[in-house]
Design a protein around this motif. Sequence first.
Motif, short mmCIF file in Angstrom:
data_model
loop_
_atom_site.label_atom_id
_atom_site.label_comp_id
_atom_site.label_asym_id
_atom_site.label_seq_id
_atom_site.Cartn_x
_atom_site.Cartn_y
_atom_site.Cartn_z
N TYR A 81 0.92 -1.09 -0.25
CA TYR A 81 -0.13 -0.07 -0.17
C TYR A 81 1.05 1.31 0.03
O TYR A 81 1.93 1.32 0.66
N ASP A 82 0.22 2.31 -0.65
CA ASP A 82 1.02 3.43 -0.86
C ASP A 82 0.49 4.48 -0.04
O ASP A 82 -0.59 5.28 -0.26
N GLY A 83 1.12 4.75 1.21
CA GLY A 83 0.50 5.83 2.20
C GLY A 83 1.51 6.82 2.59
O GLY A 83 2.58 6.80 2.10
N VAL A 84 1.34 7.49 3.66
CA VAL A 84 2.35 8.47 4.17
C VAL A 84 1.85 8.82 5.42
O VAL A 84 0.66 8.70 6.01
N GLU A 85 2.66 9.23 6.14
CA GLU A 85 2.79 9.68 7.63
C GLU A 85 3.09 11.23 7.62
O GLU A 85 4.22 11.49 7.52
N MET A 86 2.05 12.10 7.71
CA MET A 86 2.26 13.67 7.63
C MET A 86 2.48 14.04 9.16
O MET A 86 1.44 13.87 10.13
N ASP A 87 3.58 14.83 9.41
CA ASP A 87 3.57 15.78 10.66
C ASP A 87 2.45 16.59 10.69
O ASP A 87 2.29 17.28 9.66
N TYR A 88 1.68 16.83 11.60
CA TYR A 88 0.60 17.69 11.74
C TYR A 88 0.78 18.76 12.90
O TYR A 88 1.23 18.62 14.09
N ASP A 89 0.58 19.87 12.25
CA ASP A 89 0.30 21.40 13.29
C ASP A 89 -0.87 21.96 12.73
O ASP A 89 -0.92 22.20 11.51
N GLY A 110 -1.86 10.78 9.93
CA GLY A 110 -1.54 12.09 10.73
C GLY A 110 -0.82 11.79 12.24
O GLY A 110 -1.44 11.10 12.83
N SER A 111 0.31 12.74 12.40
CA SER A 111 0.87 12.45 13.65
C SER A 111 1.16 13.96 14.20
O SER A 111 1.52 14.74 13.50
N VAL A 112 1.16 13.90 15.48
CA VAL A 112 1.58 14.79 16.26
C VAL A 112 2.81 14.34 17.01
O VAL A 112 2.82 13.72 17.63
N HIS A 113 3.89 15.19 16.39
CA HIS A 113 5.14 14.79 17.01
C HIS A 113 5.92 15.87 17.98
O HIS A 113 6.67 15.72 18.55
#
Length: 261
Positions: A81-89, A110-113
């Motif tokens: 699968y072709d996905g992404v983990e986006m840094d979220y602000d 989506g990730s809050v880092h």
Amino acid sequence: MRDFHAHTNYSDGEFLERMVRAAESAGLEGIGFTDHCTVSERARPAAERSVYGFNLDLTYERRRRAIETLRERERTSIDIYDGVEMDYDPRDEAAIRDFLETADFEYALGSVHAVDGKNVQVPSHFRGESDAHLNSIVDGYFDALVSLIESELFDVAAHVDLLERTPPLRGRATTDHYDRVARALADSRTVPEINAGRALAEMEVVHPGAAFLEILQEYDVAVTVGSDSHRPHEVGDRADFLEAFLERHDLEVVSPPGLRE
């Protein structure tokens, strides 16, 4: 068993094909690659993007071609699968939306880092700080997490209690924090994941923790699963852990919504 959160050399993981072969060896039916991506132009996240290569917005087409090549090979036996983990602000929502619409991934995490520009996984950022300041960081993390969910930009909210990895922040989240997130998830298409990224490490952290997971179950929130593997040797052990974990808990496990639409 399918793993919807893994990384490759297109961010901070191992070569794509090696990760696929590890997933096959582990007996998985599918693996989703969700390399990190940061689109913020503010100084600190832009510097992190440069140092760590969290720039899938520049390389996703090349990675997509590599995925297609592997899918077409007769000796590849699993779904990729072709996905992404986006840094979220919250300040980056417009830029994130534009990129996701352009790139058209099969699904997006989506990730809050970071809170106040500080990565919540780095203990040294928080040592010696007052209880009041540490509690404000926790509040800020959950404010951002709820905003992430309510934005409806993402299929999956990744490692929803990430700050439990960090000793100065661990144990400071409250039932009210968890309840607020669970209510937001119950009203959203976004689902949280069972994340095994630190489950087999010394700290033995599973996201979400037991108290948080219980509240999610009270709200009938479904979950998806992700090993958060970055290296081939992690894939099999974490997949085994996740399979056993799911058997022990009465959870509704689903694919990321993007894959079901």
